[in-house]
Scaffold this motif. Structure first.
Motif, PDB file in Angstrom:
ATOM      1  N   VAL A   1      95.506  49.388  67.389  1.00  0.00           N
ATOM      2  CA  VAL A   1      95.309  49.552  65.951  1.00  0.00           C
ATOM      3  C   VAL A   1      93.805  49.587  65.681  1.00  0.00           C
ATOM      4  CG1 VAL A   1      95.731  48.583  63.658  1.00  0.00           C
ATOM      5  CG2 VAL A   1      97.445  48.298  65.493  1.00  0.00           C
ATOM      6  N   THR A   2      93.371  50.592  64.954  1.00  0.00           N
ATOM      7  CA  THR A   2      91.950  50.698  64.608  1.00  0.00           C
ATOM      8  C   THR A   2      91.516  49.493  63.788  1.00  0.00           C
ATOM      9  OG1 THR A   2      92.096  53.105  64.597  1.00  0.00           O
ATOM     10  CG2 THR A   2      90.226  52.109  63.424  1.00  0.00           C
ATOM     11  N   LEU A   3      90.358  48.961  64.098  1.00  0.00           N
ATOM     12  CA  LEU A   3      89.851  47.804  63.352  1.00  0.00           C
ATOM     13  C   LEU A   3      89.647  48.163  61.890  1.00  0.00           C
ATOM     14  CD1 LEU A   3      87.220  46.388  65.873  1.00  0.00           C
ATOM     15  CD2 LEU A   3      89.408  45.344  65.230  1.00  0.00           C
ATOM     16  N   PRO A   4      90.117  47.309  60.979  1.00  0.00           N
ATOM     17  CA  PRO A   4      89.953  47.570  59.547  1.00  0.00           C
ATOM     18  C   PRO A   4      88.473  47.572  59.160  1.00  0.00           C
ATOM     19  CG  PRO A   4      91.574  45.846  59.949  1.00  0.00           C
ATOM     20  CD  PRO A   4      90.845  46.049  61.235  1.00  0.00           C
ATOM     21  N   THR A   5      88.176  48.215  58.053  1.00  0.00           N
ATOM     22  CA  THR A   5      86.811  48.246  57.520  1.00  0.00           C
ATOM     23  C   THR A   5      86.863  48.037  56.006  1.00  0.00           C
ATOM     24  OG1 THR A   5      86.900  50.641  57.211  1.00  0.00           O
ATOM     25  CG2 THR A   5      86.014  49.828  59.316  1.00  0.00           C
ATOM     26  N   LEU A   6      85.694  47.765  55.437  1.00  0.00           N
ATOM     27  CA  LEU A   6      85.592  47.669  53.990  1.00  0.00           C
ATOM     28  C   LEU A   6      85.417  49.061  53.409  1.00  0.00           C
ATOM     29  CD1 LEU A   6      83.184  44.612  53.482  1.00  0.00           C
ATOM     30  CD2 LEU A   6      85.678  44.627  53.706  1.00  0.00           C
ATOM     31  N   THR A   7      86.010  49.262  52.232  1.00  0.00           N
ATOM     32  CA  THR A   7      85.863  50.550  51.549  1.00  0.00           C
ATOM     33  C   THR A   7      84.960  50.428  50.323  1.00  0.00           C
ATOM     34  OG1 THR A   7      87.873  50.135  50.259  1.00  0.00           O
ATOM     35  CG2 THR A   7      88.115  51.355  52.337  1.00  0.00           C
ATOM     36  N   THR A   8      84.421  49.225  50.131  1.00  0.00           N
ATOM     37  CA  THR A   8      83.464  48.992  49.049  1.00  0.00           C
ATOM     38  C   THR A   8      82.263  48.261  49.641  1.00  0.00           C
ATOM     39  OG1 THR A   8      84.427  46.848  48.472  1.00  0.00           O
ATOM     40  CG2 THR A   8      85.299  48.780  47.322  1.00  0.00           C
ATOM     41  N   ALA A   9      81.297  47.956  48.787  1.00  0.00           N
ATOM     42  CA  ALA A   9      80.162  47.145  49.234  1.00  0.00           C
ATOM     43  C   ALA A   9      80.665  45.761  49.644  1.00  0.00           C
ATOM     44  CB  ALA A   9      79.143  47.026  48.101  1.00  0.00           C
ATOM     45  N   ASN A  10      79.853  45.058  50.417  1.00  0.00           N
ATOM     46  CA  ASN A  10      80.252  43.714  50.842  1.00  0.00           C
ATOM     47  C   ASN A  10      79.552  42.617  50.033  1.00  0.00           C
ATOM     48  OD1 ASN A  10      77.674  43.925  51.817  1.00  0.00           O
ATOM     49  ND2 ASN A  10      78.157  43.195  53.891  1.00  0.00           N
ATOM     50  N   SER A  11      78.812  43.012  49.004  1.00  0.00           N
ATOM     51  CA  SER A  11      78.137  42.033  48.155  1.00  0.00           C
ATOM     52  C   SER A  11      78.311  42.435  46.694  1.00  0.00           C
ATOM     53  CB  SER A  11      76.651  41.949  48.502  1.00  0.00           C
ATOM     54  OG  SER A  11      75.999  40.991  47.693  1.00  0.00           O
ATOM     55  N   PHE A  12      78.685  41.455  45.868  1.00  0.00           N
ATOM     56  CA  PHE A  12      78.945  41.706  44.452  1.00  0.00           C
ATOM     57  C   PHE A  12      78.219  40.657  43.618  1.00  0.00           C
ATOM     58  CE2 PHE A  12      82.458  43.195  46.964  1.00  0.00           C
ATOM     59  CZ  PHE A  12      82.816  44.414  46.401  1.00  0.00           C
ATOM     60  N   ILE A  13      77.991  40.982  42.349  1.00  0.00           N
ATOM     61  CA  ILE A  13      77.390  40.031  41.411  1.00  0.00           C
ATOM     62  C   ILE A  13      78.499  39.418  40.565  1.00  0.00           C
ATOM     63  CG2 ILE A  13      75.787  39.768  39.469  1.00  0.00           C
ATOM     64  CD1 ILE A  13      74.212  42.118  40.598  1.00  0.00           C
ATOM     65  N   TYR A  14      78.403  38.133  40.338  1.00  0.00           N
ATOM     66  CA  TYR A  14      79.393  37.403  39.546  1.00  0.00           C
ATOM     67  C   TYR A  14      79.627  38.081  38.194  1.00  0.00           C
ATOM     68  CZ  TYR A  14      81.319  33.631  36.655  1.00  0.00           C
ATOM     69  OH  TYR A  14      82.084  32.880  35.793  1.00  0.00           O
TER      70      TYR A  14
ATOM     71  N   ASN B   1     103.571  43.688  70.242  1.00  0.00           N
ATOM     72  CA  ASN B   1     103.599  45.112  70.542  1.00  0.00           C
ATOM     73  C   ASN B   1     102.343  45.861  70.100  1.00  0.00           C
ATOM     74  OD1 ASN B   1     106.366  45.300  71.647  1.00  0.00           O
ATOM     75  ND2 ASN B   1     106.948  44.657  69.558  1.00  0.00           N
ATOM     76  N   TYR B   2     101.467  45.151  69.333  1.00  0.00           N
ATOM     77  CA  TYR B   2     100.258  45.808  68.843  1.00  0.00           C
ATOM     78  C   TYR B   2      99.029  44.960  69.153  1.00  0.00           C
ATOM     79  CZ  TYR B   2     103.417  48.831  66.188  1.00  0.00           C
ATOM     80  OH  TYR B   2     104.388  49.731  65.826  1.00  0.00           O
ATOM     81  N   ALA B   3      97.941  45.641  69.351  1.00  0.00           N
ATOM     82  CA  ALA B   3      96.661  44.966  69.582  1.00  0.00           C
ATOM     83  C   ALA B   3      95.571  45.780  68.894  1.00  0.00           C
ATOM     84  CB  ALA B   3      96.369  44.852  71.079  1.00  0.00           C
ATOM     85  N   TRP B   4      94.499  45.080  68.530  1.00  0.00           N
ATOM     86  CA  TRP B   4      93.356  45.813  67.984  1.00  0.00           C
ATOM     87  C   TRP B   4      92.786  46.728  69.061  1.00  0.00           C
ATOM     88  CZ3 TRP B   4      93.733  45.436  63.090  1.00  0.00           C
ATOM     89  CH2 TRP B   4      93.981  44.226  62.435  1.00  0.00           C
ATOM     90  N   ILE B   5      92.050  47.708  68.634  1.00  0.00           N
ATOM     91  CA  ILE B   5      91.521  48.698  69.573  1.00  0.00           C
ATOM     92  C   ILE B   5      90.576  48.063  70.588  1.00  0.00           C
ATOM     93  CG2 ILE B   5      89.491  49.409  68.227  1.00  0.00           C
ATOM     94  CD1 ILE B   5      90.330  52.342  68.943  1.00  0.00           C
TER      95      ILE B   5
ATOM     96  N   THR C   1      92.052  42.789  71.523  1.00  0.00           N
ATOM     97  CA  THR C   1      92.420  41.451  71.044  1.00  0.00           C
ATOM     98  C   THR C   1      93.590  41.546  70.063  1.00  0.00           C
ATOM     99  OG1 THR C   1      90.916  41.499  69.156  1.00  0.00           O
ATOM    100  CG2 THR C   1      90.037  40.707  71.270  1.00  0.00           C
ATOM    101  N   THR C   2      94.235  40.394  69.858  1.00  0.00           N
ATOM    102  CA  THR C   2      95.335  40.329  68.889  1.00  0.00           C
ATOM    103  C   THR C   2      95.094  39.261  67.826  1.00  0.00           C
ATOM    104  OG1 THR C   2      96.543  38.783  70.335  1.00  0.00           O
ATOM    105  CG2 THR C   2      97.050  41.145  70.561  1.00  0.00           C
ATOM    106  N   THR C   3      94.008  38.515  67.970  1.00  0.00           N
ATOM    107  CA  THR C   3      93.712  37.476  66.986  1.00  0.00           C
ATOM    108  C   THR C   3      93.238  38.105  65.672  1.00  0.00           C
ATOM    109  OG1 THR C   3      91.472  37.284  67.853  1.00  0.00           O
ATOM    110  CG2 THR C   3      93.119  35.773  68.732  1.00  0.00           C
ATOM    111  N   ALA C   4      93.314  37.324  64.619  1.00  0.00           N
ATOM    112  CA  ALA C   4      92.907  37.820  63.304  1.00  0.00           C
ATOM    113  C   ALA C   4      91.451  38.286  63.332  1.00  0.00           C
ATOM    114  CB  ALA C   4      93.095  36.724  62.258  1.00  0.00           C
ATOM    115  N   TYR C   5      91.200  39.337  62.580  1.00  0.00           N
ATOM    116  CA  TYR C   5      89.878  39.955  62.541  1.00  0.00           C
ATOM    117  C   TYR C   5      89.308  39.769  61.138  1.00  0.00           C
ATOM    118  CZ  TYR C   5      86.437  43.770  62.481  1.00  0.00           C
ATOM    119  OH  TYR C   5      85.295  44.523  62.354  1.00  0.00           O
TER     120      TYR C   5
END
Length: 199
Positions: free
Chosen positions: A8-21, A60-64, A67-71
């Motif tokens: 399984v392809t590793l997930p990514t963010l589709t927005t910025a990783n920093s936001f203002i309150y 049955n699935y592993a990250w690319i 590993t199988t642990t949470a990412y």
């Protein structure tokens, strides 16, 4: 027969990783799939967070990367710079007038409105609206928090003496045998009168 796990392809963010309150919940955008769950992607307050992706079926699935642990991916909410949405304001008034005092609104937080005589030090501020004639200062304050910066503004204003009409004095009159008042438009609530009458 050895059946390899599907990757399984590793997930990514589709927005910025920093936001203002903003005062509302903020959701960081991510890729999605029925093969994994997403958690920790919605927060409200300032802080450093982790959005976590966990495989639904680690048998049955592993990250690319094998590993199988949470990412997890880090993201954050930073402190907002506060501002006035309705600028602090106050007007002079005359003694005895019915007034609301100082008014203001801030983007974040509760506005504290305090008053003091101009001649007093800052330890004399009180939230009680003054009533006596004089020169005053009003202070508008929003206390800072971990989520937003504070605000503070001061303005000067005055409570003016109320004009009082000069009483009308009748200096000469004809004797009637009844009590005669020399002042006919007196206001006993505003001043005292002595020797105002004779037979």
């Amino acid at each position: 027969v050895n059946v390899a796990k599907q990757t399984v392809t590793l997930p990514t963010l589709t927005t910025a990783n920093s936001f203002i309150y903003t005062g509302n919940a903020i959701t960081v955008g991510t890729t999605t799939s029925g093969l994994y769950t997403v958690s920790g992607n919605a927060q409200t307050n300032v802080g450093d967070y982790q959005v976590t992706f966990a495989l639904q079926d680690t048998s049955n699935y592993a990250w690319i990367n094998g590993t199988t642990t949470a990412y997890s991916i880090s993201w954050s909410i930073t402190k907002a710079t506060n501002s006035w949405t309705s600028a602090p304001s106050i007007s002079d008034w005359n003694f005895g007038d019915v007034v609301v005092g100082g008014t203001a609104q801030a983007r974040f937080g509760t506005v504290i409105v305090e008053y003091k005589l101009s001649s007093q030090d800052d330890n004399s501020y009180t939230t009680t609206l003054p009533k006596s004639a004089g020169s005053y200062i009003v202070r508008f304050t929003v206390n800072a928090t971990t989520n937003y910066t504070g605000l503070s503004t001061t303005l000067g204003f005055a409570i003016h003496n109320t004009s009082v009409a000069i009483p009308t004095l009748t200096t000469t009159t004809v004797y009637t045998g009844n009590w005669i008042e020399a002042i006919t438009n007196a206001n006993a609530n505003l001043y005292t009168i002595t020797t105002n009458g004779s037979l």
